[in-house]
Design a protein around this motif. Sequence first.
Motif, PDB file in Angstrom:
ATOM      1  N   PHE A  53       0.860  -1.060  -0.045  1.00 62.09           N
ATOM      2  CA  PHE A  53      -0.030   0.139  -0.085  1.00 62.09           C
ATOM      3  C   PHE A  53       1.004   1.296  -0.012  1.00 62.09           C
ATOM      4  N   HIS A  54       0.556   2.045  -1.001  1.00 66.42           N
ATOM      5  CA  HIS A  54       1.417   3.373  -1.185  1.00 66.42           C
ATOM      6  C   HIS A  54       2.892   3.279  -0.908  1.00 66.42           C
ATOM      7  N   GLN A  55       3.533   2.243  -1.433  1.00 67.03           N
ATOM      8  CA  GLN A  55       4.679   1.616  -1.334  1.00 67.03           C
ATOM      9  C   GLN A  55       5.747   2.733  -1.776  1.00 67.03           C
ATOM     10  N   ILE A  56       5.620   3.384  -3.087  1.00 64.47           N
ATOM     11  CA  ILE A  56       6.584   4.309  -3.674  1.00 64.47           C
ATOM     12  C   ILE A  56       6.589   5.625  -2.681  1.00 64.47           C
ATOM     13  N   LYS A  57       5.484   6.029  -2.370  1.00 66.82           N
ATOM     14  CA  LYS A  57       5.261   7.201  -1.646  1.00 66.82           C
ATOM     15  C   LYS A  57       5.933   6.942   0.075  1.00 66.82           C
ATOM     16  N   ARG A  58       5.764   5.602   0.394  1.00 61.26           N
ATOM     17  CA  ARG A  58       6.483   5.490   1.812  1.00 61.26           C
ATOM     18  C   ARG A  58       7.814   5.263   1.465  1.00 61.26           C
ATOM     19  N   MET A  59       8.328   4.829   0.478  1.00 61.40           N
ATOM     20  CA  MET A  59       9.841   4.590   0.182  1.00 61.40           C
ATOM     21  C   MET A  59      10.632   5.796   0.167  1.00 61.40           C
ATOM     22  N   PHE A  60       9.946   6.894  -0.515  1.00 63.79           N
ATOM     23  CA  PHE A  60      10.834   8.321  -0.607  1.00 63.79           C
ATOM     24  C   PHE A  60      10.442   8.897   0.830  1.00 63.79           C
ATOM     25  N   ALA A  61       9.476   8.571   1.559  1.00 63.32           N
ATOM     26  CA  ALA A  61       8.793   9.033   2.609  1.00 63.32           C
ATOM     27  C   ALA A  61      10.109   8.751   3.527  1.00 63.32           C
ATOM     28  N   ALA A  62      10.761   7.666   3.574  1.00 60.94           N
ATOM     29  CA  ALA A  62      11.563   6.819   4.329  1.00 60.94           C
ATOM     30  C   ALA A  62      12.837   7.839   4.398  1.00 60.94           C
ATOM     31  N   VAL A  63      13.081   8.530   3.319  1.00 62.64           N
ATOM     32  CA  VAL A  63      14.408   9.097   3.043  1.00 62.64           C
ATOM     33  C   VAL A  63      14.084  10.610   3.345  1.00 62.64           C
ATOM     34  N   GLY A  64      12.963  10.696   3.683  1.00 59.31           N
ATOM     35  CA  GLY A  64      12.663  12.243   4.271  1.00 59.31           C
ATOM     36  C   GLY A  64      12.307  13.077   3.081  1.00 59.31           C
ATOM     37  N   ASN A  65      11.879  12.390   1.909  1.00 59.84           N
ATOM     38  CA  ASN A  65      11.356  13.236   0.729  1.00 59.84           C
ATOM     39  C   ASN A  65       9.790  12.997   0.742  1.00 59.84           C
ATOM     40  N   GLU A  66       9.184  13.595  -0.446  1.00 55.32           N
ATOM     41  CA  GLU A  66       7.893  13.422  -0.724  1.00 55.32           C
ATOM     42  C   GLU A  66       7.535  13.097  -2.220  1.00 55.32           C
ATOM     43  N   VAL A  67       6.614  12.376  -2.610  1.00 56.74           N
ATOM     44  CA  VAL A  67       6.159  12.173  -3.909  1.00 56.74           C
ATOM     45  C   VAL A  67       5.213  13.460  -4.084  1.00 56.74           C
ATOM     46  N   THR A  68       5.316  13.957  -5.211  1.00 61.58           N
ATOM     47  CA  THR A  68       4.180  15.085  -5.508  1.00 61.58           C
ATOM     48  C   THR A  68       3.553  14.397  -6.904  1.00 61.58           C
ATOM     49  N   ALA A  69       4.173  13.802  -7.801  1.00 66.43           N
ATOM     50  CA  ALA A  69       3.456  13.019  -8.904  1.00 66.43           C
ATOM     51  C   ALA A  69       4.026  11.650  -9.103  1.00 66.43           C
ATOM     52  N   LEU A  70       2.971  10.763  -9.576  1.00 68.23           N
ATOM     53  CA  LEU A  70       3.308   9.191  -9.770  1.00 68.23           C
ATOM     54  C   LEU A  70       2.669   8.878 -10.983  1.00 68.23           C
ATOM     55  N   ARG A  71       3.301   8.244 -11.798  1.00 71.91           N
ATOM     56  CA  ARG A  71       2.825   7.515 -12.973  1.00 71.91           C
ATOM     57  C   ARG A  71       3.461   6.059 -13.372  1.00 71.91           C
ATOM     58  N   ARG A  72       2.563   5.120 -13.407  1.00 73.79           N
ATOM     59  CA  ARG A  72       3.114   3.758 -13.771  1.00 73.79           C
ATOM     60  C   ARG A  72       3.187   3.992 -15.125  1.00 73.79           C
ATOM     61  N   VAL A  73       4.440   3.531 -15.503  1.00 69.49           N
ATOM     62  CA  VAL A  73       4.667   3.517 -17.079  1.00 69.49           C
ATOM     63  C   VAL A  73       5.099   2.136 -17.730  1.00 69.49           C
ATOM     64  N   ARG A  74       5.306   1.104 -16.683  1.00 72.58           N
ATOM     65  CA  ARG A  74       5.621  -0.180 -17.193  1.00 72.58           C
ATOM     66  C   ARG A  74       5.132  -1.326 -16.192  1.00 72.58           C
ATOM     67  N   PHE A  75       4.615  -2.370 -16.722  1.00 69.28           N
ATOM     68  CA  PHE A  75       3.901  -3.359 -15.629  1.00 69.28           C
ATOM     69  C   PHE A  75       4.384  -4.635 -16.460  1.00 69.28           C
ATOM     70  N   GLY A  76       5.308  -5.598 -15.752  1.00 67.47           N
ATOM     71  CA  GLY A  76       5.566  -6.829 -16.070  1.00 67.47           C
ATOM     72  C   GLY A  76       6.015  -6.794 -17.697  1.00 67.47           C
ATOM     73  N   GLY A  77       7.154  -6.047 -17.988  1.00 65.86           N
ATOM     74  CA  GLY A  77       7.366  -6.021 -19.407  1.00 65.86           C
ATOM     75  C   GLY A  77       6.618  -5.359 -20.226  1.00 65.86           C
ATOM     76  N   ILE A  78       5.383  -4.733 -19.941  1.00 68.46           N
ATOM     77  CA  ILE A  78       4.417  -3.921 -20.945  1.00 68.46           C
ATOM     78  C   ILE A  78       4.614  -2.536 -20.768  1.00 68.46           C
ATOM     79  N   ASP A  79       4.918  -1.905 -21.788  1.00 70.55           N
ATOM     80  CA  ASP A  79       5.076  -0.347 -21.715  1.00 70.55           C
ATOM     81  C   ASP A  79       3.660   0.323 -21.728  1.00 70.55           C
ATOM     82  N   ILE A  80       3.326   1.485 -21.209  1.00 66.44           N
ATOM     83  CA  ILE A  80       1.986   2.072 -21.359  1.00 66.44           C
ATOM     84  C   ILE A  80       1.806   2.833 -22.800  1.00 66.44           C
ATOM     85  N   ASP A  81       0.954   2.570 -23.436  1.00 64.77           N
ATOM     86  CA  ASP A  81       0.763   3.028 -24.747  1.00 64.77           C
ATOM     87  C   ASP A  81       0.466   4.702 -24.819  1.00 64.77           C
TER      88      ASP A  81
END
Length: 237
Positions: free
Chosen positions: A183-211
Amino acid sequence: MRLDKFFSEMGLLSRKECAVAAKHGRITLDGKPVSRADVHIDPEKSTVTLDGERVGYEKYLYIMLDKPAGVLSATEDKRQTTVLDLLDDRRRKLELFPCGRLDKDTTGLLLMTNDGDLAHRLLSPRYHVEKTYAYTLRDPLLRADAERIAAGVDIGEKNITAPAKVESDGGNTGLITITEGKFHQIKRMFAAVGNEVTALRRVRFGGIDIDPELGPGGYRELSDIEIEILRKKAETV
Ligand code: URA
């Protein structure tokens, strides 16, 4: 399989509509008109047409959606728009569900399918399926922080996060690839180093790129090659 079941599974005609269409001579089976909806067909072998158009049987459907911000990765919600609401009527009837979740404000590649077995394996941590996100951060990412995230950080779970790949542009944006899906993994990973995600976009999943042609809210069916890529990812542990 009964003819009316075949048409309803394909999301084309309800049972009642199928009976009416058959009566009106709109359906043929192996070249001959059928007048009843309860005839039995072999969905893999029979040739069925509706209004002169061949209807191929697809057991499962696989859709790539470019999820826009503000939409829930759920199948229904009383108040808010869900990813299912973005699909046309025919596809909405096919019991599709999102393969995993993106946060409401996260955009990008979301797979939707009714193939529960494949979806389950793609989401299982056993298969280490890679997901790549383009991130934007509040503060430029320090090299040391990128290295900490890549090695694994404490996000308050039992274990630190699995190794990740971070491709930073040296500033506030970059790509991160993970194989888990907490849950919220990427946001929590950056928060763990004191930063904050302001925008997030998934561009690839299991070897498939977003069209890139899709645009926010756009979707299309996966090609046979893309389905094969996903199946392969989910067969090697
Ligand atoms: N990580 C997040 O924090 N949010 C998402 O939507 C996906 C991964």
